[in-house]
Design a protein around this motif. Sequence first.
Motif, mmCIF file in Angstrom:
data_model
loop_
_atom_site.group_PDB
_atom_site.id
_atom_site.type_symbol
_atom_site.label_atom_id
_atom_site.label_comp_id
_atom_site.label_asym_id
_atom_site.label_seq_id
_atom_site.Cartn_x
_atom_site.Cartn_y
_atom_site.Cartn_z
ATOM 1 N N LYS A 31 6.312 1.172 -1.419
ATOM 2 C CA LYS A 31 5.363 2.081 -1.396
ATOM 3 C C LYS A 31 5.399 2.653 -0.077
ATOM 4 C CE LYS A 31 1.254 0.177 -0.306
ATOM 5 N NZ LYS A 31 0.218 -0.398 -0.177
ATOM 6 N N LYS A 32 5.179 4.052 -0.394
ATOM 7 C CA LYS A 32 5.188 5.003 0.965
ATOM 8 C C LYS A 32 4.217 6.117 0.578
ATOM 9 C CE LYS A 32 9.067 3.698 2.907
ATOM 10 N NZ LYS A 32 9.470 3.047 4.229
ATOM 11 N N ALA A 33 3.304 6.526 1.928
ATOM 12 C CA ALA A 33 2.399 7.754 1.762
ATOM 13 C C ALA A 33 3.230 9.167 1.758
ATOM 14 C CB ALA A 33 1.644 7.396 3.036
ATOM 15 N N GLY A 34 2.799 9.958 0.828
ATOM 16 C CA GLY A 34 3.519 11.272 0.685
ATOM 17 C C GLY A 34 2.532 12.221 0.252
ATOM 18 N N GLY A 35 3.029 13.253 -0.161
ATOM 19 C CA GLY A 35 2.243 14.675 -0.603
ATOM 20 C C GLY A 35 2.423 15.729 0.585
ATOM 21 N N GLY A 55 -7.972 17.084 1.174
ATOM 22 C CA GLY A 55 -7.860 16.779 -0.281
ATOM 23 C C GLY A 55 -8.598 15.487 -0.679
ATOM 24 N N CYS A 56 -7.978 15.024 -1.937
ATOM 25 C CA CYS A 56 -8.609 13.963 -2.685
ATOM 26 C C CYS A 56 -7.664 12.902 -3.228
ATOM 27 C CB CYS A 56 -9.345 14.637 -3.981
ATOM 28 S SG CYS A 56 -10.556 13.379 -4.752
ATOM 29 N N VAL A 57 -8.408 11.716 -2.843
ATOM 30 C CA VAL A 57 -7.668 10.448 -3.352
ATOM 31 C C VAL A 57 -8.700 9.583 -4.074
ATOM 32 C CG1 VAL A 57 -6.009 10.384 -1.371
ATOM 33 C CG2 VAL A 57 -8.363 9.066 -1.083
ATOM 34 N N GLY A 58 -8.093 8.523 -4.750
ATOM 35 C CA GLY A 58 -9.004 7.742 -5.534
ATOM 36 C C GLY A 58 -9.772 6.541 -4.774
ATOM 37 N N LYS A 59 -10.798 6.235 -5.292
ATOM 38 C CA LYS A 59 -11.598 4.996 -4.884
ATOM 39 C C LYS A 59 -10.990 3.761 -5.181
ATOM 40 C CE LYS A 59 -16.086 7.626 -4.990
ATOM 41 N NZ LYS A 59 -17.365 7.717 -5.527
ATOM 42 N N ASP A 60 -9.715 3.844 -4.864
ATOM 43 C CA ASP A 60 -9.115 2.556 -5.181
ATOM 44 C C ASP A 60 -8.154 1.849 -3.733
ATOM 45 O OD1 ASP A 60 -6.761 4.433 -4.868
ATOM 46 O OD2 ASP A 60 -7.144 4.625 -7.225
ATOM 47 N N SER A 61 -7.363 1.167 -3.982
ATOM 48 C CA SER A 61 -6.533 0.466 -2.691
ATOM 49 C C SER A 61 -5.733 1.392 -2.210
ATOM 50 C CB SER A 61 -6.115 -0.979 -3.192
ATOM 51 O OG SER A 61 -7.158 -1.973 -3.407
ATOM 52 N N PHE A 62 -4.926 2.158 -3.171
ATOM 53 C CA PHE A 62 -3.930 3.238 -2.579
ATOM 54 C C PHE A 62 -4.614 4.201 -1.931
ATOM 55 C CE2 PHE A 62 -1.287 1.707 -6.704
ATOM 56 C CZ PHE A 62 -0.567 0.881 -5.977
ATOM 57 N N SER A 64 -7.273 3.963 -0.178
ATOM 58 C CA SER A 64 -7.680 3.641 1.403
ATOM 59 C C SER A 64 -6.439 3.577 1.874
ATOM 60 C CB SER A 64 -8.209 2.271 1.060
ATOM 61 O OG SER A 64 -9.664 2.245 0.343
ATOM 62 N N PHE A 65 -5.412 2.970 1.562
ATOM 63 C CA PHE A 65 -4.112 2.952 2.399
ATOM 64 C C PHE A 65 -3.705 4.328 2.969
ATOM 65 C CE2 PHE A 65 0.538 3.761 1.533
ATOM 66 C CZ PHE A 65 1.116 3.144 2.625
ATOM 67 N N LEU A 66 -3.782 5.253 1.867
ATOM 68 C CA LEU A 66 -3.091 6.612 2.358
ATOM 69 C C LEU A 66 -4.142 7.024 3.405
ATOM 70 C CD1 LEU A 66 -2.582 7.981 -1.325
ATOM 71 C CD2 LEU A 66 -0.803 7.760 0.418
ATOM 72 N N LEU A 67 -5.491 7.198 3.257
ATOM 73 C CA LEU A 67 -6.243 7.601 4.334
ATOM 74 C C LEU A 67 -6.086 6.876 5.720
ATOM 75 C CD1 LEU A 67 -9.798 8.341 2.409
ATOM 76 C CD2 LEU A 67 -7.775 9.948 3.169
ATOM 77 N N ASP A 68 -5.740 5.657 5.534
ATOM 78 C CA ASP A 68 -5.569 4.792 6.741
ATOM 79 C C ASP A 68 -3.998 5.249 7.275
ATOM 80 O OD1 ASP A 68 -7.828 3.206 6.623
ATOM 81 O OD2 ASP A 68 -6.686 1.661 5.607
ATOM 82 N N VAL A 69 -3.305 5.571 6.668
ATOM 83 C CA VAL A 69 -2.112 6.267 7.132
ATOM 84 C C VAL A 69 -2.287 7.498 8.092
ATOM 85 C CG1 VAL A 69 0.142 7.200 6.599
ATOM 86 C CG2 VAL A 69 -0.475 5.028 5.703
ATOM 87 N N GLU A 73 -2.072 8.114 12.191
ATOM 88 C CA GLU A 73 -1.104 9.050 12.561
ATOM 89 C C GLU A 73 -1.938 10.112 13.655
ATOM 90 O OE1 GLU A 73 2.104 9.336 12.852
ATOM 91 O OE2 GLU A 73 2.509 7.584 11.405
ATOM 92 N N GLY A 74 -3.135 10.299 13.597
ATOM 93 C CA GLY A 74 -4.022 11.063 14.293
ATOM 94 C C GLY A 74 -4.552 12.149 13.664
ATOM 95 N N VAL A 75 -4.496 12.296 12.170
ATOM 96 C CA VAL A 75 -4.912 13.308 11.297
ATOM 97 C C VAL A 75 -6.378 13.128 11.167
ATOM 98 C CG1 VAL A 75 -4.749 14.449 9.143
ATOM 99 C CG2 VAL A 75 -2.779 13.766 10.219
ATOM 100 N N ASP A 76 -7.283 14.360 11.324
ATOM 101 C CA ASP A 76 -8.685 14.176 10.934
ATOM 102 C C ASP A 76 -8.811 14.303 9.450
ATOM 103 O OD1 ASP A 76 -11.526 14.987 10.660
ATOM 104 O OD2 ASP A 76 -11.040 16.669 10.761
ATOM 105 N N ILE A 77 -9.422 13.161 8.993
ATOM 106 C CA ILE A 77 -9.461 12.810 7.790
ATOM 107 C C ILE A 77 -11.116 13.162 7.094
ATOM 108 C CG2 ILE A 77 -7.581 11.398 7.221
ATOM 109 C CD1 ILE A 77 -9.472 9.082 7.294
ATOM 110 N N SER A 78 -11.928 13.748 8.049
ATOM 111 C CA SER A 78 -13.216 13.643 7.803
ATOM 112 C C SER A 78 -13.766 14.640 6.541
ATOM 113 C CB SER A 78 -14.186 14.401 8.993
ATOM 114 O OG SER A 78 -13.573 15.507 9.373
ATOM 115 N N MET A 79 -12.723 15.406 6.172
ATOM 116 C CA MET A 79 -13.175 16.273 5.035
ATOM 117 C C MET A 79 -12.385 16.092 3.646
ATOM 118 S SD MET A 79 -12.387 20.114 7.279
ATOM 119 C CE MET A 79 -13.260 20.106 8.680
ATOM 120 N N ALA A 80 -11.583 14.853 3.821
ATOM 121 C CA ALA A 80 -11.110 14.230 2.668
ATOM 122 C C ALA A 80 -12.004 13.664 1.527
ATOM 123 C CB ALA A 80 -9.959 12.858 3.060
#
Length: 314
Positions: A31-35, A55-62, A64-69, A73-80
């Motif tokens: 499993k790797k983060a991508g896009g 962007g948009c991700v699911g309300k699932d464990s995947f 959550s994993f992606l937003l944590d990554v 890394e220092g990316v602002d995710i407040s608009m996700a």
Amino acid sequence: MTRVFCIGELLIDFVAENQGSNLSKAMNFTKKAGGAPANVACAIAKLGGKSSFIGCVGKDSFGSFLLDVLKNEGVDISMAQRSNIFTTLAFVSIAEDGERDFVFNRGADEQLKYDSSIKTEFKKNILHFGAATALLGGPLEKAYGHYLFDGLCNESFIAFDPNFRSDLWGDDEATFTKKCMPYIEKSHLCKFSLEEALLLSGKDTVEEACAFLHEIGAEIITVTLGKEGTFVSTKTLQKTVPSIAVSAVDTTGAGDAFIGCLLYQISLLPSIEALFNDDQALLKMVEKANKAGAITATKFGAIVALPSLTQLEA
């Protein structure tokens, strides 16, 4: 330093462990983060820049994993955004020459909804439209168009990378080309692969392609040529900037590292106008961006392979 807003997909790459083969022979995956837009946001943040992911991700464990990554890394995710639809997945196998065989299982990335409340954040900042999936329809495509308009109204610097995937478009290249044109028309900077430049222009050479795309509206064009470097084109310049020699093991994210590094350097300029008036400075920036892409290709995975500023300046 201006902020770079990266709009589009964030997904899970399941990378086959038996490298050097195609997906039909793959048995185990990591499993790797991508896009692409997420990779660009991380590339900028890893170099010390300011980036935000939309962007948009699911309300699932995947999801959550992606937003944590991204957050780590220092990316602002407040608009996700989060969706009840499952997080988008891609299955990827890397051939011996570093090229990819992949299959998309599309989910939440398509569900990104336009948020008019954030448009004031774009004022004189950078908007990067680099999604592979944004022009495939649904709420994401509508949001993409709205954000382009918002960026233009707020004097944003517009960057566009179409990220063409034949697996997604099949034989419908004409629709892809048509949908790209408004972004090429309005962009200050376009990044294409050679395949994309020839496809979108209908021309036979990179020089002819860039001349056509300038006529559409693109002001600065970079065409990545793999190990050969990058062809840079403006209204006063056409030149190939060579890359450094590396042993590529995975080209995933190399183009994203290139455009991320280039946008990072642009974000440091005291005035964006300087970019249009100094061809030699632009060539130097592309040279450094080439190095970022090359370094990324020497490791497996996209985000984990992105170089730091220390690596880039070594």
